[in-house]
Design an enzyme around this catalytic site. Structure first.
Site, short mmCIF file in Angstrom:
data_model
loop_
_atom_site.label_atom_id
_atom_site.label_comp_id
_atom_site.label_asym_id
_atom_site.label_seq_id
_atom_site.Cartn_x
_atom_site.Cartn_y
_atom_site.Cartn_z
N GLU A 137 0.89 -1.17 0.00
CA GLU A 137 0.00 0.00 0.00
C GLU A 137 0.92 1.21 0.00
O GLU A 137 1.78 1.32 0.88
CB GLU A 137 -0.74 0.05 1.34
CG GLU A 137 -2.11 -0.49 1.37
CD GLU A 137 -2.68 -0.34 2.79
OE1 GLU A 137 -2.45 -1.25 3.59
OE2 GLU A 137 -3.34 0.68 3.05
N ARG A 189 4.47 -12.69 10.02
CA ARG A 189 5.14 -11.40 9.88
C ARG A 189 6.47 -11.42 10.59
O ARG A 189 6.65 -12.15 11.56
CB ARG A 189 4.30 -10.29 10.56
CG ARG A 189 3.04 -9.94 9.90
CD ARG A 189 2.32 -8.92 10.75
NE ARG A 189 2.78 -7.56 10.47
CZ ARG A 189 2.29 -6.81 9.49
NH1 ARG A 189 1.36 -7.29 8.70
NH2 ARG A 189 2.73 -5.60 9.30
N LYS A 235 3.69 0.68 9.50
CA LYS A 235 3.80 2.00 8.89
C LYS A 235 3.11 3.06 9.74
O LYS A 235 3.57 4.20 9.84
CB LYS A 235 3.21 1.98 7.49
CG LYS A 235 4.17 1.39 6.47
CD LYS A 235 3.54 1.34 5.10
CE LYS A 235 2.79 0.06 4.92
NZ LYS A 235 2.04 -0.03 3.69
P1 ATP Z 1 2.02 -2.10 7.82
O1 ATP Z 1 1.28 -2.62 8.98
O2 ATP Z 1 3.45 -1.83 8.10
O3 ATP Z 1 1.33 -0.97 7.13
P2 ATP Z 1 1.00 -3.72 5.77
O4 ATP Z 1 0.86 -5.19 5.82
O5 ATP Z 1 -0.22 -2.89 5.85
O6 ATP Z 1 2.06 -3.32 6.83
P3 ATP Z 1 1.47 -3.48 3.02
O7 ATP Z 1 2.02 -2.32 2.29
O8 ATP Z 1 0.05 -3.80 2.84
O9 ATP Z 1 1.80 -3.24 4.53
O10 ATP Z 1 2.38 -4.75 2.79
C1 ATP Z 1 2.84 -5.23 1.56
C2 ATP Z 1 3.22 -6.67 1.76
O11 ATP Z 1 4.24 -6.77 2.74
C3 ATP Z 1 2.05 -7.49 2.25
O12 ATP Z 1 2.00 -8.68 1.51
C4 ATP Z 1 2.36 -7.73 3.68
O13 ATP Z 1 1.81 -8.92 4.12
C5 ATP Z 1 3.88 -7.73 3.71
N1 ATP Z 1 4.36 -7.33 5.02
C6 ATP Z 1 4.06 -6.19 5.69
N2 ATP Z 1 4.63 -6.19 6.91
C7 ATP Z 1 5.32 -7.35 7.01
C8 ATP Z 1 6.13 -7.94 8.04
N3 ATP Z 1 6.35 -7.33 9.19
N4 ATP Z 1 6.67 -9.15 7.79
C9 ATP Z 1 6.47 -9.76 6.61
N5 ATP Z 1 5.73 -9.27 5.62
C10 ATP Z 1 5.16 -8.08 5.80
MG MG Z 2 -1.76 -2.50 5.13
#
Ligand code: ATP
Ligand code: MG
Length: 559
Positions: free
Chosen positions: A35, A261, A271
């Site tokens: 995102e 994660r 984020k």
């Molecule tokens: P955040 O909570 O940091 O915003 P998110 O999952 O909303 O994380 P996205 O931009 O949607 O962030 O993530 C892109 C990809 O990265 C997704 O497939 C997500 O599952 C993966 N991802 C995000 N955070 C982690 C993590 N801590 N470990 C492994 N994969 C991750």
């Molecule tokens: Mg997200």
């Protein structure tokens, strides 16, 4: 690009291999779907290494697709930073960058298909009531009074939504699934909501935006993704992912697999939380070298190789875990130990006059850039009658096991002579201003003739031929290992996470480059700060201290 080490297998790679052996797919397609609402962090690196790594190792393709369904929180700055970070980590997406918004038209048509099949309806309950009607884990939800609308009415109202005839929040499109499902995500999830905002890709073309769960599976299917890899919190959403794909006429069928994660001690991996640190000015932006963001780590001097190696070592499982920071740090150290140029820097300078050398004494001492790699070349280090050593390398009074300079005793200057501290000068407050030492000129890289032993070796720079420099030393970002457990994240912020020292570096650093790493003898690995460093003021970030040989040594790094 060649990878030095092979990736250990994991349950996802095993599935991929089976699918290839069974000819379920000829071509593996994965995607990394961020995102664009913040900068990437080391958790994303795990997902990037997994998705791009699988595509690389099985001759497949990996797309970079921005999941841009929430324009309010997204912007181009984030998009650009994400592209830069993925490439810096050493990966290249297949073809063009994609956006979920590339498929807004298709997603909209599939929504109409669901309405026509009686599987979606326009709800006019307020968002609050929708929440109330959804029920709880124990309590089944209640059907919305608008749930039984006819297809024609739903088509008309959905079209009105798109035309902007409803204000925000006045209507939404929901899937008609099961308000008593034990999976909350299946209790008539919202598929579209109204937002009158400009979108960074589609401008004002749309005022209805699909929800992640609806857009994601359709984007995967349109792109022909075979293995859609995401983190465990989407486990329940897999039911909805499959429900949508089961009920629309699309022939490709991606499958979703979840893995745990990455969490690391003493930092946060979300984020939203990282954004908070930025907006509260606790850090100096998303790329502050203390941040667990890819851009912060880059600025701090972490290398892509070490981050990839870390991701390789932690592996991919379904177990929740909290990884120690040291696991990442040792990957960084191992890589830098191989590649960093050696140099000397004095972080907390104390001036030494060498009394038995003439005032204009100048000598060039030749030193290797790397002790085990002569091919990295030789540097010239001027030695003069005034030098700086580190304050923590001198003691007035003897203490057991202290192997550096003590008043009245000897120590070796790295790659140079043995000196003896003869006298010191203090100001009125008792602070040491300078030291007077004699130098044994027969000991340049040689043992003393008379067989006396001098144990300690300390680093130094010439006072005349050195360059002033600022050193930024970093510590853990938070004082507790799991900061999210604290009610107020900011309360556990480590106020000593940045310490600034003013000192000197040897002359060879005149040509220091942002892209290179330096090992300052005994102080750690450093790199030039890409933002603060100027030609007339060198600013170095400490990437990481050396493996702490001085562990337990209370004199190490004392100011
Ligand atoms: P955040 O909570 O940091 O915003 P998110 O999952 O909303 O994380 P996205 O931009 O949607 O962030 O993530 C892109 C990809 O990265 C997704 O497939 C997500 O599952 C993966 N991802 C995000 N955070 C982690 C993590 N801590 N470990 C492994 N994969 C991750
Ligand atoms: Mg997200």
């Amino acid at each position: 690009m060649s990878r030095s080490t092979t990736t250990p297998t994991n349950f996802i790679r095993q599935i991929v291999e089976e699918d290839l052996v069974n000819r379920k797919y000829n071509l593996i397609r994965t995607r990394f779907p961020p995102e664009p609402n913040g900068y990437l962090h080391i958790g994303h690196a795990k997902s990037i290494c997994l998705n791009f790594g699988i595509a690389e190792d099985y001759q497949g393709q990996c797309n970079l697709r921005f999941d841009d369904t929430n324009p309010i929180k997204e912007n181009i700055e984030f998009i650009d930073s994400i592209k830069r970070d993925v490439q810096w980590l050493g990966f290249q997406w297949y073809g063009n960058v994609r956006y979920a918004s590339d498929f807004f038209e298709e997603q909209h048509n599939y929504a109409i298909e669901l309405i026509k099949k009686g599987l979606a309806y326009v709800d006019e309950l307020s968002p609050d009531l929708i929440r109330q009607y959804r029920g709880t884990l124990r309590l089944a939800g209640t059907n919305s009074p608008y749930r039984s609308r006819g297809v024609e009415e739903n088509l008309r109202l959905f079209s009105d939504m798109r035309k902007g005839k409803f204000p925000e929040g006045a209507a939404c499109l929901r899937a008609k699934i099961d308000m008593s499902s034990s999976f909350m995500v299946l209790r008539d999830p919202v598929l579209y909501r109204i937002k009158f905002v400009e979108h960074h890709q589609t401008g004002y073309q749309w005022c209805i935006y699909p929800m992640y769960d609806f857009a994601h599976c359709i984007s995967d299917a349109i792109e022909g993704i075979t293995h859609s890899l995401c983190t465990l919190e989407f486990q329940d959403n897999r039911r909805l992912y499959n429900w949508v794909l089961d009920n629309i006429s699309i022939s490709t069928r991606p499958k979703q697999y979840e893995f745990s994660r990455l969490n690391i001690e003493y930092t946060v991996m979300s984020k939203r939380q990282l954004q908070l640190l930025v907006t509260q000015n606790l850090v100096d932006g998303w790329d502050d070298p203390r941040m667990p963001t890819i851009s912060g780590m880059r600025r701090r001097g972490y290398t892509p190789e070490s981050i990839r190696e870390f991701c390789r070592r932690i592996g991919v499982t379904k177990q929740d875990n909290l990884v120690e920071m040291e696991a990442l740090e040792s990957c960084v150290r191992e890589h830098l130990n191989e590649h960093a140029l050696r140099a000397m820097a004095v972080l907390r300078p104390i001036l030494i006059h060498i009394t038995n050398l003439p005032k204009d004494y100048e000598e060039i001492i030749y030193m290797q850039y790397h002790p085990n790699k002569p091919s990295m070349g030789i540097r010239e280090v001027p030695f003069t009658n005034e030098i700086y050593i580190d304050k923590s390398d001198f003691l007035e009074n003897k203490i057991k096991n202290y192997k550096r300079l003590i008043l009245g005793e000897e120590v070796r200057l790295r790659n140079a002579y043995i000196i003896k501290a003869e006298k010191l000068e203090k100001d009125n407050e008792g602070n040491i201003i300078c030291l007077y030492c004699s130098c044994d000129l027969k000991t340049l890289n040689k043992k003393p003739h008379d067989g006396r032993t001098v144990k300690g070796v300390i680093h130094w720079v010439s006072a005349k031929y050195s360059l002033p420099a600022e050193f930024r030393l970093y510590e853990k970002l938070f004082i507790c290992s799991n900061p999210l457990k604290d009610e107020n994240l900011c309360m556990s912020f480590n106020p000593n996470s940045l310490v600034i020292q003013e000192g000197f570096v040897e002359l060879s650093l005149k040509t220091a480059q942002v892209s290179l790493s330096y090992q300052f003898e005994r102080e750690g690995y450093f790199c030039l700060d890409s933002i603060y460093s100027m030609s007339n003021k060198l600013v170095f970030n400490r990437t990481i201290s050396l493996r702490n040989r001085w562990l337990g040594d209370k004199y190490a790094n004392n100011a």
